[in-house]
Design a protein around this motif. Structure first.
Motif, PDB file in Angstrom:
ATOM      1  N   MET A   1       7.716  28.402 -19.058  1.00  0.00           N
ATOM      2  CA  MET A   1       7.437  27.130 -19.728  1.00  0.00           C
ATOM      3  C   MET A   1       6.411  27.335 -20.841  1.00  0.00           C
ATOM      4  SD  MET A   1       5.987  23.542 -18.081  1.00  0.00           S
ATOM      5  CE  MET A   1       4.346  24.228 -17.778  1.00  0.00           C
ATOM      6  N   SER A   2       6.696  26.832 -22.013  1.00  0.00           N
ATOM      7  CA  SER A   2       5.771  26.917 -23.131  1.00  0.00           C
ATOM      8  C   SER A   2       4.613  25.944 -22.922  1.00  0.00           C
ATOM      9  CB  SER A   2       6.503  26.569 -24.439  1.00  0.00           C
ATOM     10  OG  SER A   2       5.591  26.517 -25.509  1.00  0.00           O
ATOM     11  N   PHE A   3       3.398  26.402 -23.321  1.00  0.00           N
ATOM     12  CA  PHE A   3       2.209  25.559 -23.151  1.00  0.00           C
ATOM     13  C   PHE A   3       1.786  24.925 -24.477  1.00  0.00           C
ATOM     14  CE2 PHE A   3       2.156  28.253 -19.473  1.00  0.00           C
ATOM     15  CZ  PHE A   3       1.740  27.404 -18.470  1.00  0.00           C
ATOM     16  N   LYS A   4       2.729  24.881 -25.415  1.00  0.00           N
ATOM     17  CA  LYS A   4       2.443  24.275 -26.705  1.00  0.00           C
ATOM     18  C   LYS A   4       2.577  22.766 -26.597  1.00  0.00           C
ATOM     19  CE  LYS A   4       3.818  24.325 -31.561  1.00  0.00           C
ATOM     20  NZ  LYS A   4       4.751  24.896 -32.565  1.00  0.00           N
ATOM     21  N   VAL A   5       1.568  22.051 -27.070  1.00  0.00           N
ATOM     22  CA  VAL A   5       1.557  20.595 -27.030  1.00  0.00           C
ATOM     23  C   VAL A   5       2.117  20.042 -28.327  1.00  0.00           C
ATOM     24  CG1 VAL A   5       0.114  18.527 -26.877  1.00  0.00           C
ATOM     25  CG2 VAL A   5      -0.419  20.536 -25.479  1.00  0.00           C
ATOM     26  N   ASP A   6       3.062  19.140 -28.211  1.00  0.00           N
ATOM     27  CA  ASP A   6       3.622  18.455 -29.371  1.00  0.00           C
ATOM     28  C   ASP A   6       2.676  17.306 -29.724  1.00  0.00           C
ATOM     29  OD1 ASP A   6       5.044  16.844 -31.171  1.00  0.00           O
ATOM     30  OD2 ASP A   6       6.976  17.346 -30.262  1.00  0.00           O
ATOM     31  N   ILE A   7       1.841  17.539 -30.724  1.00  0.00           N
ATOM     32  CA  ILE A   7       0.784  16.586 -31.068  1.00  0.00           C
ATOM     33  C   ILE A   7       1.347  15.213 -31.420  1.00  0.00           C
ATOM     34  CG2 ILE A   7      -1.165  16.093 -32.581  1.00  0.00           C
ATOM     35  CD1 ILE A   7      -1.625  18.437 -30.732  1.00  0.00           C
ATOM     36  N   LYS A   8       2.361  15.194 -32.271  1.00  0.00           N
ATOM     37  CA  LYS A   8       2.923  13.915 -32.719  1.00  0.00           C
ATOM     38  C   LYS A   8       3.511  13.127 -31.546  1.00  0.00           C
ATOM     39  CE  LYS A   8       6.369  11.905 -35.856  1.00  0.00           C
ATOM     40  NZ  LYS A   8       7.410  12.207 -36.886  1.00  0.00           N
ATOM     41  N   ALA A   9       4.315  13.808 -30.728  1.00  0.00           N
ATOM     42  CA  ALA A   9       4.939  13.136 -29.589  1.00  0.00           C
ATOM     43  C   ALA A   9       3.882  12.656 -28.603  1.00  0.00           C
ATOM     44  CB  ALA A   9       5.914  14.080 -28.894  1.00  0.00           C
ATOM     45  N   THR A  10       2.846  13.451 -28.411  1.00  0.00           N
ATOM     46  CA  THR A  10       1.773  13.091 -27.481  1.00  0.00           C
ATOM     47  C   THR A  10       1.031  11.845 -27.944  1.00  0.00           C
ATOM     48  OG1 THR A  10       1.467  15.418 -26.865  1.00  0.00           O
ATOM     49  CG2 THR A  10      -0.339  13.891 -26.357  1.00  0.00           C
ATOM     50  N   ILE A  11       0.729  11.787 -29.234  1.00  0.00           N
ATOM     51  CA  ILE A  11       0.011  10.637 -29.788  1.00  0.00           C
ATOM     52  C   ILE A  11       0.855   9.367 -29.683  1.00  0.00           C
ATOM     53  CG2 ILE A  11      -0.936   9.620 -31.895  1.00  0.00           C
ATOM     54  CD1 ILE A  11      -1.800  12.413 -32.744  1.00  0.00           C
ATOM     55  N   VAL A  12       2.127   9.483 -30.055  1.00  0.00           N
ATOM     56  CA  VAL A  12       3.015   8.317 -30.007  1.00  0.00           C
ATOM     57  C   VAL A  12       3.161   7.811 -28.576  1.00  0.00           C
ATOM     58  CG1 VAL A  12       5.376   7.504 -30.374  1.00  0.00           C
ATOM     59  CG2 VAL A  12       4.274   8.963 -32.089  1.00  0.00           C
ATOM     60  N   ALA A  13       3.412   8.726 -27.644  1.00  0.00           N
ATOM     61  CA  ALA A  13       3.598   8.339 -26.240  1.00  0.00           C
ATOM     62  C   ALA A  13       2.320   7.708 -25.679  1.00  0.00           C
ATOM     63  CB  ALA A  13       3.987   9.557 -25.409  1.00  0.00           C
TER      64      ALA A  13
ATOM     65  N   ALA B   1       6.980   8.714 -21.077  1.00  0.00           N
ATOM     66  CA  ALA B   1       6.619   9.799 -20.166  1.00  0.00           C
ATOM     67  C   ALA B   1       7.846  10.608 -19.749  1.00  0.00           C
ATOM     68  CB  ALA B   1       5.906   9.227 -18.935  1.00  0.00           C
ATOM     69  N   THR B   2       8.985   9.936 -19.571  1.00  0.00           N
ATOM     70  CA  THR B   2      10.207  10.650 -19.194  1.00  0.00           C
ATOM     71  C   THR B   2      10.643  11.598 -20.298  1.00  0.00           C
ATOM     72  OG1 THR B   2      10.978   8.804 -17.811  1.00  0.00           O
ATOM     73  CG2 THR B   2      12.634  10.387 -18.539  1.00  0.00           C
ATOM     74  N   ILE B   3      10.566  11.132 -21.545  1.00  0.00           N
ATOM     75  CA  ILE B   3      10.936  11.977 -22.688  1.00  0.00           C
ATOM     76  C   ILE B   3      10.033  13.207 -22.756  1.00  0.00           C
ATOM     77  CG2 ILE B   3      11.021  12.096 -25.213  1.00  0.00           C
ATOM     78  CD1 ILE B   3      11.836   9.139 -25.204  1.00  0.00           C
ATOM     79  N   LEU B   4       8.727  12.998 -22.566  1.00  0.00           N
ATOM     80  CA  LEU B   4       7.795  14.129 -22.621  1.00  0.00           C
ATOM     81  C   LEU B   4       8.039  15.101 -21.467  1.00  0.00           C
ATOM     82  CD1 LEU B   4       4.384  12.556 -23.698  1.00  0.00           C
ATOM     83  CD2 LEU B   4       6.062  13.774 -25.088  1.00  0.00           C
ATOM     84  N   TRP B   5       8.270  14.582 -20.257  1.00  0.00           N
ATOM     85  CA  TRP B   5       8.526  15.478 -19.120  1.00  0.00           C
ATOM     86  C   TRP B   5       9.792  16.297 -19.362  1.00  0.00           C
ATOM     87  CZ3 TRP B   5       5.804  16.967 -14.955  1.00  0.00           C
ATOM     88  CH2 TRP B   5       6.482  17.651 -13.948  1.00  0.00           C
ATOM     89  N   TYR B   6      10.782  15.685 -19.967  1.00  0.00           N
ATOM     90  CA  TYR B   6      12.056  16.349 -20.246  1.00  0.00           C
ATOM     91  C   TYR B   6      11.893  17.416 -21.321  1.00  0.00           C
ATOM     92  CZ  TYR B   6      17.142  16.709 -20.898  1.00  0.00           C
ATOM     93  OH  TYR B   6      18.443  17.157 -20.965  1.00  0.00           O
ATOM     94  N   ARG B   7      11.057  17.145 -22.322  1.00  0.00           N
ATOM     95  CA  ARG B   7      10.966  18.035 -23.488  1.00  0.00           C
ATOM     96  C   ARG B   7       9.735  18.936 -23.506  1.00  0.00           C
ATOM     97  NH1 ARG B   7      12.825  14.344 -28.686  1.00  0.00           N
ATOM     98  NH2 ARG B   7      15.063  14.274 -28.185  1.00  0.00           N
ATOM     99  N   SER B   8       8.597  18.403 -23.074  1.00  0.00           N
ATOM    100  CA  SER B   8       7.352  19.174 -23.187  1.00  0.00           C
ATOM    101  C   SER B   8       6.370  18.746 -22.096  1.00  0.00           C
ATOM    102  CB  SER B   8       6.725  18.964 -24.572  1.00  0.00           C
ATOM    103  OG  SER B   8       5.448  19.564 -24.649  1.00  0.00           O
ATOM    104  N   LYS B   9       6.335  19.491 -21.008  1.00  0.00           N
ATOM    105  CA  LYS B   9       5.449  19.143 -19.903  1.00  0.00           C
ATOM    106  C   LYS B   9       3.970  19.211 -20.291  1.00  0.00           C
ATOM    107  CE  LYS B   9       8.657  20.136 -16.139  1.00  0.00           C
ATOM    108  NZ  LYS B   9       9.829  20.297 -17.024  1.00  0.00           N
ATOM    109  N   PRO B  10       3.537  20.174 -21.118  1.00  0.00           N
ATOM    110  CA  PRO B  10       2.138  20.154 -21.550  1.00  0.00           C
ATOM    111  C   PRO B  10       1.777  18.849 -22.272  1.00  0.00           C
ATOM    112  CG  PRO B  10       3.101  22.283 -22.004  1.00  0.00           C
ATOM    113  CD  PRO B  10       4.226  21.406 -21.574  1.00  0.00           C
ATOM    114  N   SER B  11       2.667  18.373 -23.125  1.00  0.00           N
ATOM    115  CA  SER B  11       2.431  17.102 -23.814  1.00  0.00           C
ATOM    116  C   SER B  11       2.368  15.958 -22.809  1.00  0.00           C
ATOM    117  CB  SER B  11       3.539  16.838 -24.837  1.00  0.00           C
ATOM    118  OG  SER B  11       3.605  17.866 -25.797  1.00  0.00           O
ATOM    119  N   PHE B  12       3.208  16.037 -21.794  1.00  0.00           N
ATOM    120  CA  PHE B  12       3.216  15.006 -20.743  1.00  0.00           C
ATOM    121  C   PHE B  12       1.868  14.954 -20.041  1.00  0.00           C
ATOM    122  CE2 PHE B  12       3.566  14.178 -16.203  1.00  0.00           C
ATOM    123  CZ  PHE B  12       4.144  12.923 -16.182  1.00  0.00           C
ATOM    124  N   PHE B  13       1.356  16.102 -19.631  1.00  0.00           N
ATOM    125  CA  PHE B  13       0.096  16.124 -18.888  1.00  0.00           C
ATOM    126  C   PHE B  13      -1.071  15.626 -19.739  1.00  0.00           C
ATOM    127  CE2 PHE B  13       2.383  19.457 -16.374  1.00  0.00           C
ATOM    128  CZ  PHE B  13       2.425  18.741 -15.199  1.00  0.00           C
TER     129      PHE B  13
END
Length: 302
Positions: free
Chosen positions: A1-13, A42-54
């Motif tokens: 699993m990549s630990f890269k955070v999607d900044i834009k998606a994280t901010i929007v969510a 949260a579902t979108i983030l869990w599906y695409r980027s778990k680091p962003s979700f957390f």
């Protein structure tokens, strides 16, 4: 699993979840409309980027704590768990009906557990206290009319005992409705974000795993030996039994639906069968158990 955070998606969510939280906090009645949609970010983030979700979850819960509203914090935590369940099941390509009853089962246990915790810490009144207050109110009403006697007291107490025992069942029913509405209204939204979502198969095709029967039998046997004095274990066994009963009941409805389809019965008769199933639930449970264990559907098809 990549630990890269999607900044834009994280901010929007985070903004969307925070907005939902603020609205629910100041206008609680709108929660009825908002809750089914809370799981989407949260579902979108869990599906695409778990680091962003957390990251989003931590920030959202920290902001929620600032409101000093334990009920809001509980609701947000439950909806986040629900997002995880749905997101993970979508990743596993689970069927829509399986998502429905698995998420309902998990969320029912978490919701009832949350209620018990809130009662233990004194944030929610015990069901027995509410029932007792209602009992006193009804008794006062009958005494004013001069019609209160021992027979009325016995009937009233029996009715209240049934009501108190049914409270977990009502909670499970409302959780089921929330999950159903959530799946119906949010899956089309998730598809817009290119997340593969399943469609409901006809009810008659639903089939629950046999392991449910084994767990149910164990729970029923435990309920025979667990007393109310053992509060924690009694609560766990009782509530788990309610959850499993609803799952088995859905299987019974699936069996009845197949019978209606194979026999080509009129819609009026089909509706009548379902109504009878709701009225005589113990009998429906028996059919559900038999279908899960002996696969009665195959016999009907033949």
């Amino acid at each position: 699993m990549s630990f890269k955070v999607d900044i834009k998606a994280t901010i929007v969510a985070t903004i969307l979840l925070a907005l939902c939280m603020v609205i629910i906090n100041f206008v609680p009645i709108l929660a009825i409309i908002i809750l089914p949609f809370v799981t989407v970010p949260a579902t979108i983030l869990w599906y695409r980027s778990k680091p962003s979700f957390f990251v989003t979850v931590v920030v959202t819960l920290c902001v929620t704590v600032l409101f000093s509203n334990v009920y809001l914090l509980t609701i947000m935590a439950l909806m986040i768990f629900m997002s995880v369940f749905i997101g993970q099941l979508l990743i596993e390509r689970t069927s829509k009906e399986r998502i429905l009853y698995l998420v309902t089962a998990f969320m029912s246990i978490l919701t009832i557990g949350s209620v018990l915790i809130l009662q233990i810490v004194g944030k929610l009144p015990l069901a027995s206290e509410l029932i007792s207050r209602y009992h006193d109110l009804v008794v006062s009403y009958f005494e004013m009319g001069g019609t209160f006697n021992s027979d009325v007291e016995k009937t009233l107490q029996a009715s209240l005992d049934i009501l108190q025992a049914s409270i977990p069942g009502y909670i499970i029913f409302w959780v089921f409705l929330l999950v159903l509405v959530n799946i119906v209204v949010t899956f089309p939204i998730l598809r817009k974000f290119k997340i593969a979502t399943p469609v409901f198969r006809p009810l008659f095709m639903w089939q629950i795993n046999r392991s449910v029967v084994s767990v149910f039998v164990v729970v029923v046997l435990m309920s025979l030996f667990v007393t109310k004095e053992n509060v924690v274990l009694y609560g766990i066994v009782t509530n788990l039994q309610y959850v499993l009963e609803w799952v088995i009941f859905i299987q019974a409805l699936s069996l009845f639906h197949l019978f209606v389809k194979v026999k080509k019965l009129p819609i009026v008769v089909a509706v009548l069968i379902f109504i009878i199933a709701f009225i005589f639930k113990p009998i429906a449970y028996l059919f559900g158990l038999m279908d899960i264990w002996f696969n009665l559907k195959q016999r009907i098809k033949k």
